[in-house]
Design a protein around this motif. Structure first.
Motif, PDB file in Angstrom:
ATOM      1  N   SER A  10       0.822  -1.216   0.000  1.00 49.56           N
ATOM      2  CA  SER A  10       0.000   0.000   0.000  1.00 49.56           C
ATOM      3  C   SER A  10       0.853   1.262   0.000  1.00 49.56           C
ATOM      4  O   SER A  10       0.381   2.324  -0.406  1.00 49.56           O
ATOM      5  CB  SER A  10      -0.968   0.003   1.178  1.00 49.56           C
ATOM      6  N   ALA A  11       2.108   1.152   0.413  1.00 48.55           N
ATOM      7  CA  ALA A  11       3.017   2.298   0.412  1.00 48.55           C
ATOM      8  C   ALA A  11       3.703   2.501  -0.938  1.00 48.55           C
ATOM      9  O   ALA A  11       4.312   3.543  -1.172  1.00 48.55           O
ATOM     10  CB  ALA A  11       4.082   2.128   1.494  1.00 48.55           C
ATOM     11  N   ARG A  12       3.584   1.546  -1.813  1.00 51.25           N
ATOM     12  CA  ARG A  12       4.261   1.635  -3.115  1.00 51.25           C
ATOM     13  C   ARG A  12       4.011   2.971  -3.829  1.00 51.25           C
ATOM     14  O   ARG A  12       4.952   3.577  -4.329  1.00 51.25           O
ATOM     15  CB  ARG A  12       3.865   0.463  -4.002  1.00 51.25           C
ATOM     16  N   PRO A  13       2.771   3.473  -3.883  1.00 52.39           N
ATOM     17  CA  PRO A  13       2.544   4.754  -4.560  1.00 52.39           C
ATOM     18  C   PRO A  13       3.304   5.923  -3.927  1.00 52.39           C
ATOM     19  O   PRO A  13       3.641   6.890  -4.614  1.00 52.39           O
ATOM     20  CB  PRO A  13       1.033   4.973  -4.447  1.00 52.39           C
ATOM     21  N   LEU A  14       3.589   5.834  -2.631  1.00 51.05           N
ATOM     22  CA  LEU A  14       4.364   6.891  -1.972  1.00 51.05           C
ATOM     23  C   LEU A  14       5.778   6.943  -2.532  1.00 51.05           C
ATOM     24  O   LEU A  14       6.336   8.024  -2.746  1.00 51.05           O
ATOM     25  CB  LEU A  14       4.410   6.652  -0.460  1.00 51.05           C
ATOM     26  N   PHE A  15       6.353   5.778  -2.757  1.00 46.53           N
ATOM     27  CA  PHE A  15       7.691   5.705  -3.353  1.00 46.53           C
ATOM     28  C   PHE A  15       7.638   6.133  -4.822  1.00 46.53           C
ATOM     29  O   PHE A  15       8.475   6.901  -5.282  1.00 46.53           O
ATOM     30  CB  PHE A  15       8.254   4.283  -3.247  1.00 46.53           C
ATOM     31  N   GLU A  16       6.668   5.600  -5.540  1.00 42.71           N
ATOM     32  CA  GLU A  16       6.573   5.877  -6.975  1.00 42.71           C
ATOM     33  C   GLU A  16       6.408   7.364  -7.275  1.00 42.71           C
ATOM     34  O   GLU A  16       6.847   7.833  -8.317  1.00 42.71           O
ATOM     35  CB  GLU A  16       5.417   5.084  -7.586  1.00 42.71           C
ATOM     36  N   ALA A  17       5.794   8.105  -6.361  1.00 37.44           N
ATOM     37  CA  ALA A  17       5.588   9.544  -6.556  1.00 37.44           C
ATOM     38  C   ALA A  17       6.835  10.362  -6.238  1.00 37.44           C
ATOM     39  O   ALA A  17       6.887  11.554  -6.556  1.00 37.44           O
ATOM     40  CB  ALA A  17       4.427  10.016  -5.689  1.00 37.44           C
ATOM     41  N   PHE A  52      13.240  12.261  -0.611  1.00 40.67           N
ATOM     42  CA  PHE A  52      12.202  11.376  -0.075  1.00 40.67           C
ATOM     43  C   PHE A  52      12.127  11.447   1.441  1.00 40.67           C
ATOM     44  O   PHE A  52      11.052  11.608   2.016  1.00 40.67           O
ATOM     45  CB  PHE A  52      12.423   9.928  -0.524  1.00 40.67           C
ATOM     46  N   ARG A  53      13.266  11.351   2.106  1.00 35.21           N
ATOM     47  CA  ARG A  53      13.247  11.285   3.574  1.00 35.21           C
ATOM     48  C   ARG A  53      12.758  12.558   4.231  1.00 35.21           C
ATOM     49  O   ARG A  53      12.339  12.530   5.385  1.00 35.21           O
ATOM     50  CB  ARG A  53      14.618  10.892   4.096  1.00 35.21           C
ATOM     51  N   GLU A  54      12.778  13.669   3.525  1.00 36.67           N
ATOM     52  CA  GLU A  54      12.279  14.928   4.088  1.00 36.67           C
ATOM     53  C   GLU A  54      10.852  15.238   3.621  1.00 36.67           C
ATOM     54  O   GLU A  54      10.363  16.331   3.841  1.00 36.67           O
ATOM     55  CB  GLU A  54      13.230  16.070   3.744  1.00 36.67           C
ATOM     56  N   SER A  55      10.197  14.249   3.024  1.00 38.20           N
ATOM     57  CA  SER A  55       8.859  14.478   2.472  1.00 38.20           C
ATOM     58  C   SER A  55       7.757  13.943   3.390  1.00 38.20           C
ATOM     59  O   SER A  55       7.996  13.096   4.259  1.00 38.20           O
ATOM     60  CB  SER A  55       8.739  13.789   1.106  1.00 38.20           C
ATOM     61  N   ALA A  56       6.559  14.430   3.153  1.00 43.68           N
ATOM     62  CA  ALA A  56       5.390  13.914   3.867  1.00 43.68           C
ATOM     63  C   ALA A  56       5.132  12.455   3.493  1.00 43.68           C
ATOM     64  O   ALA A  56       4.652  11.673   4.320  1.00 43.68           O
ATOM     65  CB  ALA A  56       4.168  14.767   3.546  1.00 43.68           C
ATOM     66  N   ASP A  57       5.471  12.078   2.258  1.00 40.87           N
ATOM     67  CA  ASP A  57       5.280  10.686   1.842  1.00 40.87           C
ATOM     68  C   ASP A  57       6.170   9.740   2.651  1.00 40.87           C
ATOM     69  O   ASP A  57       5.780   8.606   2.935  1.00 40.87           O
ATOM     70  CB  ASP A  57       5.539  10.521   0.344  1.00 40.87           C
ATOM     71  N   PHE A  58       7.358  10.187   3.031  1.00 42.73           N
ATOM     72  CA  PHE A  58       8.225   9.363   3.886  1.00 42.73           C
ATOM     73  C   PHE A  58       7.556   9.156   5.242  1.00 42.73           C
ATOM     74  O   PHE A  58       7.558   8.041   5.774  1.00 42.73           O
ATOM     75  CB  PHE A  58       9.601   9.998   4.067  1.00 42.73           C
ATOM     76  N   GLN A  59       6.985  10.217   5.795  1.00 44.01           N
ATOM     77  CA  GLN A  59       6.298  10.095   7.079  1.00 44.01           C
ATOM     78  C   GLN A  59       5.119   9.122   6.967  1.00 44.01           C
ATOM     79  O   GLN A  59       4.884   8.321   7.879  1.00 44.01           O
ATOM     80  CB  GLN A  59       5.829  11.471   7.565  1.00 44.01           C
ATOM     81  N   ALA A  60       4.413   9.175   5.856  1.00 42.62           N
ATOM     82  CA  ALA A  60       3.298   8.247   5.630  1.00 42.62           C
ATOM     83  C   ALA A  60       3.809   6.811   5.520  1.00 42.62           C
ATOM     84  O   ALA A  60       3.200   5.876   6.065  1.00 42.62           O
ATOM     85  CB  ALA A  60       2.522   8.652   4.383  1.00 42.62           C
ATOM     86  N   TRP A  61       4.933   6.620   4.835  1.00 41.73           N
ATOM     87  CA  TRP A  61       5.557   5.298   4.709  1.00 41.73           C
ATOM     88  C   TRP A  61       5.912   4.748   6.079  1.00 41.73           C
ATOM     89  O   TRP A  61       5.609   3.613   6.412  1.00 41.73           O
ATOM     90  CB  TRP A  61       6.785   5.374   3.803  1.00 41.73           C
ATOM     91  N   ARG A  62       6.545   5.579   6.886  1.00 44.73           N
ATOM     92  CA  ARG A  62       6.948   5.133   8.218  1.00 44.73           C
ATOM     93  C   ARG A  62       5.729   4.794   9.079  1.00 44.73           C
ATOM     94  O   ARG A  62       5.764   3.852   9.860  1.00 44.73           O
ATOM     95  CB  ARG A  62       7.812   6.192   8.908  1.00 44.73           C
ATOM     96  N   ALA A  63       4.670   5.565   8.944  1.00 44.17           N
ATOM     97  CA  ALA A  63       3.457   5.280   9.710  1.00 44.17           C
ATOM     98  C   ALA A  63       2.872   3.916   9.339  1.00 44.17           C
ATOM     99  O   ALA A  63       2.370   3.187  10.205  1.00 44.17           O
ATOM    100  CB  ALA A  63       2.424   6.380   9.494  1.00 44.17           C
TER     101      ALA A  63
END
Length: 82
Positions: A10-17, A52-63
């Motif tokens: 489910s996190a794949r789209p976070l990386f892909e973006a 990536f690591r400074e993005s909101a998507d990284f925070q979503a991935w970690r969650a």
């Protein structure tokens, strides 16, 4: 294990973006089935470590993933030799 795999899927789209994203794969150890290796391809180390690591998507991935971590993940940047 299935819940973790579903969380990564489910996190794949976070990386892909993400800027500089190339590929994503999840590998599971045969000898130690509770161990996984997430292999993410980036155009540069900075695409991962800064963009990536400074993005909101990284925070979503970690969650999504962190409830399954039994220890802090080990991050290693590598280059392909051949």
């Amino acid at each position: 294990m299935a819940d973790f795999e579903a969380a990564v899927a489910s996190a794949r789209p976070l990386f892909e973006a993400a800027k500089g994203f190339i590929s994503l794969g999840l590998q599971r150890s045969i000898e130690y089935p509770e161990r996984y290796r997430l292999v993410v391809g980036w155009t540069t180390v900075e695409a991962h470590s800064i963009d990536f690591r400074e993005s909101a998507d990284f925070q979503a991935w970690r969650a999504l993933a962190s409830p399954f971590f039994t220890a802090p993940p080990e991050v290693e940047h590598v280059s392909t030799v051949f």
